[in-house]
Design an enzyme around this catalytic site. Sequence first.
Site, PDB file in Angstrom:
ATOM      1  N   CYS A 140       1.012  -1.580   0.067  1.00  0.00           N
ATOM      2  CA  CYS A 140      -0.251   0.218  -0.061  1.00  0.00           C
ATOM      3  C   CYS A 140       0.884   0.941  -0.362  1.00  0.00           C
ATOM      4  CB  CYS A 140      -0.911  -0.296   1.490  1.00  0.00           C
ATOM      5  SG  CYS A 140      -2.305   1.634   1.208  1.00  0.00           S
ATOM      6  N   CYS A 143      -0.079   3.939   2.374  1.00  0.00           N
ATOM      7  CA  CYS A 143      -0.591   3.824   4.042  1.00  0.00           C
ATOM      8  C   CYS A 143       1.254   3.830   3.599  1.00  0.00           C
ATOM      9  CB  CYS A 143      -0.758   2.426   3.833  1.00  0.00           C
ATOM     10  SG  CYS A 143      -1.798   1.772   3.813  1.00  0.00           S
ATOM     11  N   ASP A 144       2.332   3.202   3.115  1.00  0.00           N
ATOM     12  CA  ASP A 144       3.555   3.552   3.293  1.00  0.00           C
ATOM     13  C   ASP A 144       4.945   4.644   2.768  1.00  0.00           C
ATOM     14  OD1 ASP A 144       2.973   1.816   5.840  1.00  0.00           O
ATOM     15  OD2 ASP A 144       3.198  -0.002   3.744  1.00  0.00           O
TER      16      ASP A 144
END
Length: 316
Positions: A140, A143-144
């Site tokens: 992701c 997200c990261d």
Amino acid sequence: MSTKNESTECKLAIIGSGPAGCTAAIYAARAGLEPVLIEGLQPGGQLTITTEVENFPGFPEGIQGTELMERCLEQARRFGTRIIRSSVKAANLSERPRELTLDDGSSIKADAIIIATGARARLLGLPAEQRLMGRGVSACATCDGFFFRDVPVAVVGGGDSAIEEALFLTKFASKVMVIHRRDTLRASRIMRERAEKNQKIEMVWNSVVLDIIGEESTGVEGVRLENVKTGEINDLPCNGVFMAIGHEPSTDVFKRQLALTEKGYVKLAEPGTTYTSVPGVFAAGDAADARYRQAITAAGTGCAAALDAERYLEES
Ligand code: NAP
């Protein structure tokens, strides 16, 4: 919040809170079925880990995936959907009422069920992938991606997701290498063109990842690649590896309860409906769709599942 051993009875339980589950809930709630919606491990579904959604009708300027899903859940709630923050760990669909056991030990008994559990990112299956997950390996970018400022990263895959992830990562990383096992992208033309225009994106064609290099203490330091045309093996230094090789349906809990396809998707009993092999159990969205897998098609089948469930409840 439900407690251990508590049991909730309802006419309709909807499992999953992505576009399929939310749309089913909006329709079912408006039809007076007072549905219970079990959110699952990722409230809002896969759209909450994407960035801007540009192809959902009604949003000409695009909308952030998280915002779209917050709005959908709000709309479901507005018409009387009861939303439960838990996920289903076991299901008994063999008799009516069907019983779902939730993570906290509580249960839901429902006359009809809509399975809208969606899909999750597929991984390569390398031991290093598990060992380094969260230490440079991710599925992701949204997200990261933030953690990879000014360092080189790799994205594995050649579809729309891979290009979307790569484009997003160019905001942070010094260079984004897209590793694809063929020499043509599966991604749509518009995404291909965006990738070609972006100077930070570099394509690594005809290559598969044999291993991910790095220790838990150091994080990812590179990937070992094999060129499938020449057999050549070489190491590509990078500090992050983002897997974007497609998805698999989240249907494990229903394995012995209803018919699934070879790849684990819920098998629909009649094409063009949402009927599963068990009467009174319906399926919508990515859990039953290996072909289209779009937010809008998931929403469409969510609507169909609610209409099918409503008819079933009226007639039985
Ligand atoms: P996808 O279209 O199935 O693409 C998966 C990619 O991963 C393919 O390029 C595939 O290679 C590669 N791959 C699969 N297994 C692999 C393995 N074991 N090792 C190496 N490579 C592997 O999946 P997706 O990109 O997640 O997209 C899913 C659906 O969502 C599609 O319909 C897509 O259009 C849609 N989507 C749309 C958008 C958008 O419009 N903005 C964004 C994301 C997703 P091959 O090409 O060789 O098979």
